[in-house]
Write an enzyme that holds these catalytic residues in place. Structure first.
Site, PDB file in Angstrom:
ATOM      1  N   GLY A   1     -17.917  -5.704   8.722  1.00  0.00           N
ATOM      2  CA  GLY A   1     -17.493  -6.291   9.983  1.00  0.00           C
ATOM      3  C   GLY A   1     -18.672  -6.903  10.715  1.00  0.00           C
TER       4      GLY A   1
ATOM      5  CG  ASP B   1      -8.794 -13.068   2.097  1.00  0.00           C
ATOM      6  OD1 ASP B   1      -8.921 -12.053   1.390  1.00  0.00           O
ATOM      7  OD2 ASP B   1      -7.880 -13.209   2.940  1.00  0.00           O
TER       8      ASP B   1
END
Length: 330
Positions: A233, A263
């Site tokens: 993150g 992705d």
């Protein structure tokens, strides 16, 4: 000995699902109704789109229904430059995911996926896909674990590895649809097949509860995968190449939402490795410095995806610099 970088990025074949991401929004003037804003998504589809937008020739192996969502998927993929020549025109309906965003832009999903097109792969469909000259095959998410197609997809990956392709896997655990125990049971086989394993810290918590990222990397290396990248993150990413590790920071960004960020990171990683000539078989000549460069590029691609709504990865011209650093001596 490392090969020279190709004249253009190495092509990547992506296999997996397309999902209609329906985002909930309040209906104007109605407290008892919701409006759904539908975007074309699905982890593997997002990765194929991001690769093509970055300039990597991307072929997408998908089973696309002929319903309203299937036509939406096809338009998005084709508009991004993704090769759909090997996609299957499926009779089954498309998969739908209803997403609710929290204050931090994180999405919680509910899935409508029973009997849908994405999971119905047959051996004959994938046996018909040529692998001559394929340098990399990427897959992951639900296509690997949803039956009846999951086992057939694993067989396809094994064939790709025998043909000399780099195999990349992103588990992208979806516990609402498939229990994490199913992923845990199959993960050792994926590690034997994969050259690159990319996953999030949320995936790690579901696959190996209580395990540190470093310990998880060591376990997966022992199972057979040489390169593991765990995205963290806002804290960036940890990469481990056969136990040699590097942490790459995340660029600062104003987050609109995080949909498709992982992705896009995977696409940026594979694109950069392809530009460097590092795709095609096992990454035996890869160095940790090259991995760090690839992850830094991937983190920028992911950050730009977070800066806009939905799974909308950037095109190469938004990055503002060449897609890979120059190699010494050339």
């Amino acid at each position: 000995m490392r090969r020279e970088p190709p004249a253009r990025p190495s092509p990547v074949t992506v296999l997996g699902e397309c999902v209609a991401d329906a985002f909930t929004e309040p209906a104007d003037g109605a407290s008892d109704a919701l409006t759904l804003r539908v975007l074309a998504g699905g982890g593997p589809a997002n990765t194929a789109v991001a690769l093509a937008r970055l300039g990597t020739p991307a072929r997408f192996l998908a089973r696309l229904g002929d319903d309203v969502f299937g036509r939406l998927f096809r338009r998005r993929l084709e508009d991004s430059g993704v090769d759909l020549s090997a996609a299957v025109r499926a009779a089954e309906p498309s998969t739908l995911a209803v997403a609710e965003l929290d204050a931090a832009g994180q999405a919680a999903y509910s899935f409508h996926a029973e009997g849908t097109a994405d999971w119905q792969w047959t051996r004959a469909e994938l046996d018909a896909v040529p692998l001559d000259g394929v340098t990399c095959v990427h897959t992951g998410s639900l296509a690997l674990v949803r039956e009846p197609g999951g086992t057939v997809v694993e067989e396809f990956l094994a064939r790709a590895a025998r043909a000399g392709a780099t195999v990349s896997i992103d588990p992208n655990v979806r516990p609402l649809l498939v229990p994490p125990a199913v992923y845990r049971e199959r993960l050792p086989a994926w590690c034997r097949l994969a050259d690159v394993l990319r996953l999030s810290e949320d995936d790690l918590a579901l696959l190996l509860p209580g395990r540190t990222p470093e310990a998880a990397c060591d376990e997966w290396h022992a199972a057979g995968v040489p390169l593991v990248v765990i995205t963290l993150g806002e804290r960036g990413a940890l990469a481990s190449l056969d136990g040699e590790r590097v942490t790459v920071p995340a660029p600062p960004v104003r987050v609109v939402d995080t949909v498709g960020a992982g992705d896009s990171f995977t696409a940026g990683l594979l694109h950069h490795l392809g530009v460097q000539g590092a795709l095609g078989g096992r990454p035996d000549g890869l160095t940790i410095s090259e991995v760090a460069d690839a992850c830094a590029f991937a983190a920028r691609v992911a950050a730009l995806t977070c800066s806009v709504a939905g799974p909308n990865p950037p095109r190469a011209d938004r990055l503002g610099e060449p897609t890979a650093p120059a190699r010494p001596g050339g």
